[in-house]
Motif scaffolding. Structure first.
Motif, PDB file in Angstrom:
ATOM      1  N   PHE A 212       0.854  -1.184   0.000  1.00  0.00           N
ATOM      2  CA  PHE A 212       0.000   0.000   0.000  1.00  0.00           C
ATOM      3  C   PHE A 212       0.891   1.235   0.000  1.00  0.00           C
ATOM      4  O   PHE A 212       1.758   1.399   0.856  1.00  0.00           O
ATOM      5  N   ARG A 213       0.658   2.112  -0.978  1.00  0.00           N
ATOM      6  CA  ARG A 213       1.497   3.302  -1.135  1.00  0.00           C
ATOM      7  C   ARG A 213       0.947   4.470  -0.333  1.00  0.00           C
ATOM      8  O   ARG A 213      -0.261   4.737  -0.326  1.00  0.00           O
ATOM      9  N   THR A 214       1.851   5.155   0.357  1.00  0.00           N
ATOM     10  CA  THR A 214       1.526   6.428   1.001  1.00  0.00           C
ATOM     11  C   THR A 214       2.616   7.432   0.655  1.00  0.00           C
ATOM     12  O   THR A 214       3.652   7.081   0.096  1.00  0.00           O
ATOM     13  N   ARG A 215       2.377   8.680   0.994  1.00  0.00           N
ATOM     14  CA  ARG A 215       3.376   9.707   0.744  1.00  0.00           C
ATOM     15  C   ARG A 215       4.475   9.585   1.802  1.00  0.00           C
ATOM     16  O   ARG A 215       4.216   9.677   2.985  1.00  0.00           O
ATOM     17  N   GLY A 216       5.696   9.349   1.362  1.00  0.00           N
ATOM     18  CA  GLY A 216       6.794   9.157   2.294  1.00  0.00           C
ATOM     19  C   GLY A 216       6.937   7.687   2.672  1.00  0.00           C
ATOM     20  O   GLY A 216       6.176   6.812   2.238  1.00  0.00           O
ATOM     21  N   ILE A 217       7.922   7.411   3.500  1.00  0.00           N
ATOM     22  CA  ILE A 217       8.256   6.058   3.907  1.00  0.00           C
ATOM     23  C   ILE A 217       8.033   5.907   5.408  1.00  0.00           C
ATOM     24  O   ILE A 217       8.402   6.781   6.194  1.00  0.00           O
ATOM     25  N   CYS A 218       7.448   4.788   5.796  1.00  0.00           N
ATOM     26  CA  CYS A 218       7.320   4.450   7.217  1.00  0.00           C
ATOM     27  C   CYS A 218       8.662   3.914   7.696  1.00  0.00           C
ATOM     28  O   CYS A 218       9.112   2.860   7.252  1.00  0.00           O
ATOM     29  N   ARG A 219       9.321   4.633   8.583  1.00  0.00           N
ATOM     30  CA  ARG A 219      10.632   4.226   9.091  1.00  0.00           C
ATOM     31  C   ARG A 219      10.571   3.739  10.541  1.00  0.00           C
ATOM     32  O   ARG A 219      11.601   3.424  11.124  1.00  0.00           O
ATOM     33  N   ALA A 220       9.395   3.690  11.110  1.00  0.00           N
ATOM     34  CA  ALA A 220       9.218   3.230  12.493  1.00  0.00           C
ATOM     35  C   ALA A 220       8.168   2.133  12.526  1.00  0.00           C
ATOM     36  O   ALA A 220       7.309   2.050  11.646  1.00  0.00           O
ATOM     37  N   THR A 221       8.223   1.287  13.531  1.00  0.00           N
ATOM     38  CA  THR A 221       7.345   0.123  13.616  1.00  0.00           C
ATOM     39  C   THR A 221       5.879   0.531  13.710  1.00  0.00           C
ATOM     40  O   THR A 221       5.513   1.379  14.525  1.00  0.00           O
ATOM     41  N   PRO A 222       5.010  -0.052  12.869  1.00  0.00           N
ATOM     42  CA  PRO A 222       3.574   0.229  12.978  1.00  0.00           C
ATOM     43  C   PRO A 222       3.005  -0.361  14.268  1.00  0.00           C
ATOM     44  O   PRO A 222       3.671  -1.123  14.977  1.00  0.00           O
ATOM     45  N   VAL A 223       1.757  -0.016  14.558  1.00  0.00           N
ATOM     46  CA  VAL A 223       1.054  -0.607  15.694  1.00  0.00           C
ATOM     47  C   VAL A 223      -0.249  -1.225  15.222  1.00  0.00           C
ATOM     48  O   VAL A 223      -0.850  -0.779  14.233  1.00  0.00           O
ATOM     49  N   LEU A 224      -0.682  -2.264  15.921  1.00  0.00           N
ATOM     50  CA  LEU A 224      -1.993  -2.872  15.721  1.00  0.00           C
ATOM     51  C   LEU A 224      -2.873  -2.520  16.908  1.00  0.00           C
ATOM     52  O   LEU A 224      -2.437  -2.608  18.059  1.00  0.00           O
ATOM     53  N   THR A 225      -4.109  -2.140  16.645  1.00  0.00           N
ATOM     54  CA  THR A 225      -4.982  -1.611  17.695  1.00  0.00           C
ATOM     55  C   THR A 225      -5.838  -2.710  18.309  1.00  0.00           C
ATOM     56  O   THR A 225      -7.025  -2.833  18.012  1.00  0.00           O
ATOM     57  N   SER A 226      -5.236  -3.506  19.166  1.00  0.00           N
ATOM     58  CA  SER A 226      -6.014  -4.499  19.893  1.00  0.00           C
ATOM     59  C   SER A 226      -6.972  -3.789  20.838  1.00  0.00           C
ATOM     60  O   SER A 226      -6.642  -2.774  21.438  1.00  0.00           O
ATOM     61  N   GLY A 227      -8.187  -4.311  20.942  1.00  0.00           N
ATOM     62  CA  GLY A 227      -9.202  -3.715  21.813  1.00  0.00           C
ATOM     63  C   GLY A 227     -10.229  -2.891  21.067  1.00  0.00           C
ATOM     64  O   GLY A 227     -11.360  -2.747  21.538  1.00  0.00           O
ATOM     65  N   LEU A 228      -9.872  -2.344  19.926  1.00  0.00           N
ATOM     66  CA  LEU A 228     -10.855  -1.601  19.138  1.00  0.00           C
ATOM     67  C   LEU A 228     -11.830  -2.570  18.475  1.00  0.00           C
ATOM     68  O   LEU A 228     -11.452  -3.686  18.097  1.00  0.00           O
ATOM     69  N   PRO A 229     -13.093  -2.174  18.301  1.00  0.00           N
ATOM     70  CA  PRO A 229     -14.055  -3.054  17.618  1.00  0.00           C
ATOM     71  C   PRO A 229     -13.573  -3.462  16.226  1.00  0.00           C
ATOM     72  O   PRO A 229     -13.754  -4.606  15.817  1.00  0.00           O
ATOM     73  N   ASN A 230     -12.956  -2.529  15.518  1.00  0.00           N
ATOM     74  CA  ASN A 230     -12.386  -2.816  14.204  1.00  0.00           C
ATOM     75  C   ASN A 230     -10.885  -2.576  14.283  1.00  0.00           C
ATOM     76  O   ASN A 230     -10.432  -1.431  14.385  1.00  0.00           O
ATOM     77  N   GLN A 231     -10.111  -3.668  14.252  1.00  0.00           N
ATOM     78  CA  GLN A 231      -8.662  -3.548  14.393  1.00  0.00           C
ATOM     79  C   GLN A 231      -8.066  -2.793  13.210  1.00  0.00           C
ATOM     80  O   GLN A 231      -8.483  -2.962  12.063  1.00  0.00           O
ATOM     81  N   LEU A 232      -7.057  -1.958  13.508  1.00  0.00           N
ATOM     82  CA  LEU A 232      -6.395  -1.171  12.478  1.00  0.00           C
ATOM     83  C   LEU A 232      -4.887  -1.344  12.558  1.00  0.00           C
ATOM     84  O   LEU A 232      -4.333  -1.623  13.636  1.00  0.00           O
ATOM     85  N   LEU A 233      -4.230  -1.172  11.424  1.00  0.00           N
ATOM     86  CA  LEU A 233      -2.782  -1.091  11.334  1.00  0.00           C
ATOM     87  C   LEU A 233      -2.450   0.392  11.152  1.00  0.00           C
ATOM     88  O   LEU A 233      -2.835   0.995  10.148  1.00  0.00           O
ATOM     89  N   ILE A 234      -1.755   0.995  12.137  1.00  0.00           N
ATOM     90  CA  ILE A 234      -1.512   2.438  12.143  1.00  0.00           C
ATOM     91  C   ILE A 234      -0.015   2.701  12.063  1.00  0.00           C
ATOM     92  O   ILE A 234       0.783   2.064  12.751  1.00  0.00           O
ATOM     93  N   TYR A 235       0.362   3.660  11.202  1.00  0.00           N
ATOM     94  CA  TYR A 235       1.774   4.031  11.077  1.00  0.00           C
ATOM     95  C   TYR A 235       1.881   5.479  10.599  1.00  0.00           C
ATOM     96  O   TYR A 235       0.890   6.103  10.199  1.00  0.00           O
ATOM     97  N   GLY A 236       3.106   6.015  10.679  1.00  0.00           N
ATOM     98  CA  GLY A 236       3.374   7.359  10.190  1.00  0.00           C
ATOM     99  C   GLY A 236       4.564   7.335   9.247  1.00  0.00           C
ATOM    100  O   GLY A 236       5.337   6.373   9.215  1.00  0.00           O
ATOM    101  N   THR A 237       4.725   8.400   8.479  1.00  0.00           N
ATOM    102  CA  THR A 237       5.796   8.439   7.483  1.00  0.00           C
ATOM    103  C   THR A 237       6.702   9.640   7.700  1.00  0.00           C
ATOM    104  O   THR A 237       6.381  10.571   8.447  1.00  0.00           O
TER     105      THR A 237
END
Length: 437
Positions: A212-237
């Motif tokens: 999945f392409r985003t603007r810039g590169i993710c250089r830090a470890t993403p997080v997974l949102t355990s506990g949310l009704p809909n789990q998400l993969l969250i990261y920054g670039t």
């Protein structure tokens, strides 16, 4: 150093390196399940405190000495344990309710991950990495740990509760990673150095799935949102975007778009921190982004919308720590402490008579007291413990942030951040770990 064979190393690890755990506050309380094991050999005999000379064994004495040293700053021992049979511990982390230690086993010439329960110190599992150590600190996933190793672009994926491998051997990744890895189910997520995309990999084989392409590169470890009704993969670039994706399996089609995407005022400088915070009787989830612009962003993980922003003049270069209802984050100059629900700064000196509100918020005086801390380690209702640089640990009052004492623990090398239990946990290079309230 030439590393040995995988099969022999696994046998050696299981026979020689079972950790010892003690939970009694009055004595060492060595675990009966291990005290008669032939594999423990000398260590089991040491548990009796007598080697035939009528004196206490040096190992027991050293562990008790370390515990006594921690009593200068903490109040009561929760547990103490020994990892790796005395082999060198080169890294240690707390992930959820587990303590992970990376051990360089000089006997088998292999690197290993030892896992213990963070609340009790009891050993849970051990996995052999092989010839190469970790290239990134392990991240908390959903049901699995993905351990990425140096030099061979490989990973070892295990069940996070049992340590059972998802595959019998190390798996080579079909990409060169530029971030840490986080996994869920049968899929591992990592930023792809070659394309700059967020990429999915098969946990069992390392085969590349969608990206999945985003603007810039993710250089830090993403997080997974355990506990949310809909789990998400969250990261920054490094282009200042923060992104949330639905964490789809590697063998499905790529996400059609982001669940949410927002822009910060500058590049993300460290991994986001995902945490739950009590808000009355409810639980509120929070994701915190440190940014190069000197701002710390507290966002709603479900929507990405900002709940609060802490503005400073210096870049935040490390991940924030959330302990209880507070956020601890250090920028390039000082430690910042804020309320996790509102972002309001706490533990601050009074505003000067001739100081404008703007200057008070953004132009602090020279750092002093708690502001000199490097990282928050643990907290309870009465005290907060912080790394003060080097081997120094400070104890501060929870109410006012007053620095009560600083102790130089020169025998310890690992100072763990512990949101799980609130205990202060520290370890030595030869695998002795202690946990204190």
């Amino acid at each position: 150093m030439v590393k040995g064979s995988f099969s022999l190393s696994l046998v050696a690890a299981l026979l020689l390196l079972l950790p010892l755990a003690c939970t009694s506050d009055d004595d060492m309380g060595w675990d009966d399940d291990h005290s008669t094991s032939m594999s423990m050999g000398r260590d089991a005999a040491l548990a009796d405190g007598d080697m035939g000379t009528g004196g206490m064994d040096p190992l027991i004495a050293r562990m008790r000495g370390l515990e006594k040293a921690v009593e200068f700053i903490a109040t009561k021992k929760t547990w103490s344990t020994r990892f790796g049979g005395g082999h060198k511990v080169i890294g240690a982390w707390i992930r959820g309710n587990q303590l992970l230690a990376q051990v360089d086993n000089a006997d088998s010439n292999q690197f290993e991950i030892h896992c213990a329960d963070v609340a009790t110190g009891k050993p849970r599992w051990l996995v052999v990495l092989g010839d190469n150590p970790l290239v990134e600190a392990p991240a908390a996933g959903d049901g699995i740990f993905a351990f990425m190793t140096e030099n061979d672009s490989s990973m070892v994926v295990v069940n996070s509760q049992t340590g059972a491998r998802l595959h019998n051997m190390r798996t080579s990744m079909d990409t060169i990673p530029v971030s840490g890895a986080v996994g869920a189910g049968d899929t591992v997520y990592v930023s792809n150095y070659l394309s700059g995309h967020m990429t999915s990999l098969a946990a069992e084989s390392g085969v590349k799935g969608w990206d999945f392409r985003t603007r810039g590169i993710c250089r830090a470890t993403p997080v997974l949102t355990s506990g949310l009704p809909n789990q998400l993969l969250i990261y920054g670039t490094d282009a200042g975007e923060i992104v949330a994706l639905k964490p789809k399996p590697f063998n499905s089609s790529r996400p059609g778009g982001s669940v949410w995407l927002h822009n910060l005022h500058g590049p993300l400088t460290a991994a986001p921190t995902y945490a739950s915070v009590k808000a009355g009787d409810a639980t509120q989830y929070l994701v915190v982004f440190p940014c190069e612009d000197g701002w710390l962003y507290g966002c709603d993980p479900a929507t990405g919308r900002r709940r609060w922003v802490v503005r400073t003049e210096k870049a935040f270069m490390d991940s924030a720590v959330v302990l209880g209802d507070r956020v601890y984050a250090r920028n390039a100059e000082r430690m910042i402490v804020a309320d996790a629900r509102s972002g309001a700064r706490i533990w601050r000196a009074p505003r000067g008579e001739d100081q404008s509100q703007y200057d008070y918020e953004l132009k602090d005086a020279a750092p002093a007291g708690f502001e000199l801390a490097h990282r928050a380690l643990a907290a309870n209702a009465k005290n907060v413990y912080m790394s003060m640089g080097g081997n120094k640990v400070g104890r501060l009052t929870t109410d006012g942030g007053n620095l009560e004492s600083i102790v130089d623990f020169d025998q310890f090398t690992h100072f763990l951040t512990n949101p799980a239990t609130g205990d202060l946990i520290m370890g030595t290079s030869d695998g002795i770990f202690v946990a204190f309230q």
